[in-house]
Design a protein around this motif. Structure first.
Motif, short mmCIF file in Angstrom:
data_model
loop_
_atom_site.label_atom_id
_atom_site.label_comp_id
_atom_site.label_asym_id
_atom_site.label_seq_id
_atom_site.Cartn_x
_atom_site.Cartn_y
_atom_site.Cartn_z
N UNK A 202 0.85 -1.19 0.00
CA UNK A 202 0.00 0.00 0.00
C UNK A 202 0.89 1.24 0.00
N UNK A 203 0.47 2.25 -0.76
CA UNK A 203 1.19 3.52 -0.76
C UNK A 203 0.16 4.63 -0.90
N UNK A 204 0.31 5.69 -0.12
CA UNK A 204 -0.68 6.76 -0.16
C UNK A 204 -0.64 7.47 -1.51
N UNK A 205 -1.82 7.57 -2.12
CA UNK A 205 -1.97 8.23 -3.41
C UNK A 205 -2.04 9.74 -3.18
N UNK A 206 -1.87 10.49 -4.28
CA UNK A 206 -2.00 11.94 -4.21
C UNK A 206 -0.69 12.62 -4.52
N UNK A 207 -0.64 13.90 -4.20
CA UNK A 207 0.54 14.74 -4.44
C UNK A 207 1.35 14.85 -3.14
N UNK A 208 2.65 14.68 -3.27
CA UNK A 208 3.53 14.65 -2.09
C UNK A 208 4.80 15.47 -2.34
N UNK B 124 6.03 19.36 -12.22
CA UNK B 124 6.61 20.69 -12.00
C UNK B 124 5.53 21.68 -11.53
N UNK B 125 5.92 22.56 -10.63
CA UNK B 125 5.01 23.55 -10.10
C UNK B 125 5.29 24.92 -10.72
N UNK C 107 3.56 12.81 -7.72
CA UNK C 107 2.20 12.28 -7.80
C UNK C 107 2.27 10.76 -7.78
N UNK C 108 1.44 10.17 -6.93
CA UNK C 108 1.27 8.71 -6.89
C UNK C 108 -0.16 8.45 -7.32
N UNK C 109 -0.32 7.89 -8.52
CA UNK C 109 -1.67 7.64 -9.03
C UNK C 109 -1.65 6.52 -10.06
#
Length: 181
Positions: free
Chosen positions: A30-36, A81-82, A90-92
């Motif tokens: 398991x790995x937390x999804x989203x932006x990190x 990139x921001x 991103x993890x998705x």
């Protein structure tokens, strides 16, 4: 892309029991999804995940979600990139098509409220679809279907004792899941 989704209401204990059943047959991580800001931790056991099965925000769409993959899979981050400089990770599923997305939801506040969870995939990859089928099969087998949701035993007890099964605590109670007489 057709996608698959299984929506549910479950307590932490019931989620852990169901995923223990799955983990006895399939090695998962398991790995937390989203932006990190940095690459998030990977967990080999759902019980290692902080606040697993506990709703933090009280709103299903704002609750943490996780990618689940088979143990041998490498989770690929996507560098974003921001505009103001720097990058986020991103993890998705876009870079991890063999994964499924798991949003546990769970108990909110004093335990009289259960926030909806979901197991889903938007991937066409056969490995993702098979993983979704294997996990959802156990949830469906162990839990009761009420309308479009599967409800775990402890969540059903909360419902029958007058608690709320909801997608969001700020939403009117008339939208909560109810058992038909």
């Amino acid at each position: 892309m057709r996608g698959h989704a299984l929506r549910f209401y479950a307590t932490c204990k019931d989620l852990c029991d169901a995923l223990d059943d799955v983990s006895s047959r399939i090695e998962l991580k398991y790995i937390q999804a989203g932006m990190h800001d940095h690459y998030p931790d990977e967990f080999l056991d759902h019980r290692q995940v902080k606040s697993f099965g506990v709703a933090i925000t009280g709103d299903q769409v704002l609750e943490p979600s996780f990618l689940i993959v088979r143990l041998e899979e490498r989770v690929q981050p996507r560098i974003v990139p921001q505009r103001r400089g720097g990058t986020l990770i991103a993890i998705d599923q876009s870079e991890n098509p063999r994964s499924v997305v798991f949003r546990p939801g769970g108990e909110y506040g004093d335990g009289g409220v259960i926030v909806a969870g979901e197991l889903s995939t938007v991937s066409d990859d056969q490995a993702s679809i098979e993983l979704w089928k294997q996990i959802s099969k156990d949830l469906k087998r162990l839990w009761k279907k009420i309308k479009a949701y599967y409800v775990s035993p402890h969540a059903l007890t909360v419902l029958r004792q007058g608690g709320r099964l909801t997608v969001g605590v700020k939403r009117p109670k008339e939208y909560d899941l109810r058992e038909e007489p």
